[in-house]
Design a protein around this motif. Structure first.
Motif, mmCIF file in Angstrom:
data_model
loop_
_atom_site.group_PDB
_atom_site.id
_atom_site.type_symbol
_atom_site.label_atom_id
_atom_site.label_comp_id
_atom_site.label_asym_id
_atom_site.label_seq_id
_atom_site.Cartn_x
_atom_site.Cartn_y
_atom_site.Cartn_z
ATOM 1 N N GLY A 1 0.730 -1.153 -0.017
ATOM 2 C CA GLY A 1 0.086 0.145 -0.006
ATOM 3 C C GLY A 1 0.840 1.293 -0.060
ATOM 4 N N ASP A 2 2.179 1.008 -0.381
ATOM 5 C CA ASP A 2 3.097 2.187 -0.379
ATOM 6 C C ASP A 2 2.589 3.186 -1.497
ATOM 7 N N LYS A 3 2.050 4.326 -1.094
ATOM 8 C CA LYS A 3 1.484 5.396 -2.244
ATOM 9 C C LYS A 3 2.482 5.782 -3.049
ATOM 10 N N LYS A 4 3.787 5.859 -2.847
ATOM 11 C CA LYS A 4 5.015 6.410 -3.893
ATOM 12 C C LYS A 4 5.196 5.358 -4.792
ATOM 13 N N SER A 5 5.293 4.091 -4.405
ATOM 14 C CA SER A 5 5.685 2.794 -5.108
ATOM 15 C C SER A 5 4.642 2.696 -6.051
ATOM 16 N N ILE A 6 3.311 2.847 -5.425
ATOM 17 C CA ILE A 6 2.011 2.736 -6.454
ATOM 18 C C ILE A 6 2.045 3.637 -7.485
ATOM 19 N N ALA A 7 2.270 4.854 -7.188
ATOM 20 C CA ALA A 7 2.035 5.885 -8.076
ATOM 21 C C ALA A 7 3.048 5.628 -9.161
ATOM 22 N N ILE A 8 4.415 5.423 -9.010
ATOM 23 C CA ILE A 8 5.220 5.232 -10.009
ATOM 24 C C ILE A 8 4.804 3.979 -10.990
ATOM 25 N N MET A 9 4.211 3.044 -10.225
ATOM 26 C CA MET A 9 3.925 1.663 -10.898
ATOM 27 C C MET A 9 2.707 2.268 -12.198
#
Length: 208
Positions: free
Chosen positions: A156-164
């Protein structure tokens, strides 16, 4: 319910085996044997079944049905037996005129949508399983990539999900919607990052 094609189809449509035996002029145990796959359905009887249930794919009658095929039969039945409700809605125009708008609704619409969602889910799982099964190399890259994607989503890490999401927006062009896939659309504060990333991909010829 049985998952043998002919048996399941008869159950869904509310047709008894005794009715089929009488209609086709065969002993009742024969039809029971068909439903249990203890005996093959003669070709001439198959042709009669095709005529009785013309919307059912022909290969369904003589096989053990998958979960997707079971849902497919349910959807076909609901569509064939659906009832349309027609009604009128008065609508007031800006000039004060009252217009009557005719509309329709389908009684089985919600059930059909739910079945379609289940079918889509099954197909999605099958695609993942196929990717893993076909990944016969030593590295097992498909499986590892899927595991990494799942790990990112589960954290649920927002930064990682945003990059993906940004990567998928630019690489998965087949699913773009009006230029952007709505699920991956950049937020206001992300637009500059998205633009820079696109320039990077363009520079190295990653996307057309």
């Amino acid at each position: 319910m049985s998952n043998i094609g002919i048996d399941y189809i008869l159950e869904v449509y509310g047709v008894t085996k005794s009715y089929i035996a009488k209609k086709f002029g065969v002993p009742a145990p024969n039809v029971t044997g068909w439903a249990k796959k203890d005996r093959p359905i003669p070709q001439d009887k198959l042709e009669e079944l095709y005529k009785m249930f013309p919307s059912i794919p022909r290969d369904y009658f003589t096989k053990e049905l998958s979960r997707w095929e079971i849902l497919d039969i349910q959807e076909i039945y609901l569509r064939e037996t659906d009832v349309v409700d027609e009604y009128e809605i008065p609508h007031k125009e800006e000039d004060g005129r009252i217009l009557v708008i005719s509309q329709q609704s389908y009684q089985n619409e919600q059930s059909v949508l739910e079945i379609q969602a289940q079918k889509d889910h099954i197909k999605f799982i099958e695609r993942i399983e196929n990717l893993i099964e076909e990944d016969t190399g030593i590295r097992g890259i498909n499986k590892e990539m899927l595991k990494d994607l799942i790990d990112i989503l589960e954290t649920g890490d927002k930064k990682s999900i945003a990059i993906m999401q940004m990567i998928l927006l630019h690489l998965n062009t087949k699913r773009k919607w009006w230029g952007e896939h709505p699920a991956y659309r950049a937020l206001k504060e992300q637009k500059e990052m998205y633009a820079d990333f696109k320039q990077f991909l363009d520079k190295y010829g990653v996307i057309n």
